[in-house]
Design a protein around this motif. Structure first.
Motif, PDB file in Angstrom:
ATOM      1  N   THR A   2      39.996  35.785  39.648  1.00 33.05           N
ATOM      2  CA  THR A   2      38.715  36.278  39.157  1.00 33.05           C
ATOM      3  C   THR A   2      38.151  35.304  38.137  1.00 33.05           C
ATOM      4  O   THR A   2      38.850  34.882  37.217  1.00 33.05           O
ATOM      5  CB  THR A   2      38.887  37.668  38.503  1.00 33.05           C
ATOM      6  OG1 THR A   2      39.462  38.550  39.465  1.00 33.05           O
ATOM      7  CG2 THR A   2      37.562  38.212  38.031  1.00 33.05           C
ATOM      8  N   TYR A   4      35.400  35.088  35.308  1.00 36.89           N
ATOM      9  CA  TYR A   4      34.479  35.844  34.453  1.00 36.89           C
ATOM     10  C   TYR A   4      33.401  34.913  33.924  1.00 36.89           C
ATOM     11  O   TYR A   4      33.634  33.725  33.719  1.00 36.89           O
ATOM     12  CB  TYR A   4      35.243  36.509  33.311  1.00 36.89           C
ATOM     13  CG  TYR A   4      36.211  37.540  33.818  1.00 36.89           C
ATOM     14  CD1 TYR A   4      35.781  38.818  34.147  1.00 36.89           C
ATOM     15  CD2 TYR A   4      37.552  37.230  34.008  1.00 36.89           C
ATOM     16  CE1 TYR A   4      36.668  39.768  34.642  1.00 36.89           C
ATOM     17  CE2 TYR A   4      38.439  38.168  34.501  1.00 36.89           C
ATOM     18  CZ  TYR A   4      37.993  39.433  34.810  1.00 36.89           C
ATOM     19  OH  TYR A   4      38.864  40.373  35.307  1.00 36.89           O
ATOM     20  N   TYR A  32      31.552  39.069  36.552  1.00 39.47           N
ATOM     21  CA  TYR A  32      32.385  38.089  37.221  1.00 39.47           C
ATOM     22  C   TYR A  32      31.648  37.550  38.453  1.00 39.47           C
ATOM     23  O   TYR A  32      30.674  38.141  38.904  1.00 39.47           O
ATOM     24  CB  TYR A  32      33.735  38.676  37.611  1.00 39.47           C
ATOM     25  CG  TYR A  32      33.693  39.634  38.786  1.00 39.47           C
ATOM     26  CD1 TYR A  32      34.225  39.276  40.015  1.00 39.47           C
ATOM     27  CD2 TYR A  32      33.118  40.899  38.678  1.00 39.47           C
ATOM     28  CE1 TYR A  32      34.194  40.142  41.100  1.00 39.47           C
ATOM     29  CE2 TYR A  32      33.076  41.769  39.749  1.00 39.47           C
ATOM     30  CZ  TYR A  32      33.618  41.397  40.954  1.00 39.47           C
ATOM     31  OH  TYR A  32      33.577  42.246  42.026  1.00 39.47           O
ATOM     32  N   SER A  51      32.375  43.670  36.393  1.00 43.40           N
ATOM     33  CA  SER A  51      33.806  43.746  36.671  1.00 43.40           C
ATOM     34  C   SER A  51      34.398  45.041  36.105  1.00 43.40           C
ATOM     35  O   SER A  51      33.689  45.863  35.524  1.00 43.40           O
ATOM     36  CB  SER A  51      34.524  42.549  36.036  1.00 43.40           C
ATOM     37  OG  SER A  51      34.638  42.734  34.632  1.00 43.40           O
TER      38      SER A  51
END
Length: 107
Positions: A2, A4, A32, A51
């Motif tokens: 992921t 961000y 994200y 997110s």
């Protein structure tokens, strides 16, 4: 993995299916990168979303989910709660089926 973005979105829960009690609530989470899209010049442009990395809330905003006028009240109520916790709305609210979303920034 992921990625961000360092930007944030506020979400106001407006339906009993997404809030814990009888009142609408507001949360803030970091955004994200969901995917990328092609720009006009062929460059990759990130497509972002909210997110599950919550940094504030959920916090009740004092508007009942069963209030027939709730959509007229939620934005101002949420903005007051956000401001009292060091956040401000940085763009328009977008309404969904059971929530409203807006970009926010720390003040």
């Amino acid at each position: 993995m992921t990625i961000y973005t360092g930007t944030y979105t506020a979400a106001i829960g407006t339906d009993s299916s997404v809030v814990a009690g009888e009142y609408c609530d507001v949360s803030v989470a970091e955004d994200y990168i969901i995917t990328y899209r092609q720009g006009e010049d062929g460059e990759e442009i990130p497509v972002t979303g909210m997110s599950d990395r919550v940094v504030l809330g959920p916090m009740e905003i004092g508007v009942r989910v069963d209030d027939p006028d709730s959509y007229r009240k939620i934005e101002k109520a949420a903005e007051q709660v956000l401001e009292s916790h060091g956040w401000r709305v940085a763009g328009p609210w977008e309404l969904g089926d059971n929530a409203a979303y807006a970009p926010v920034e720390q003040i």
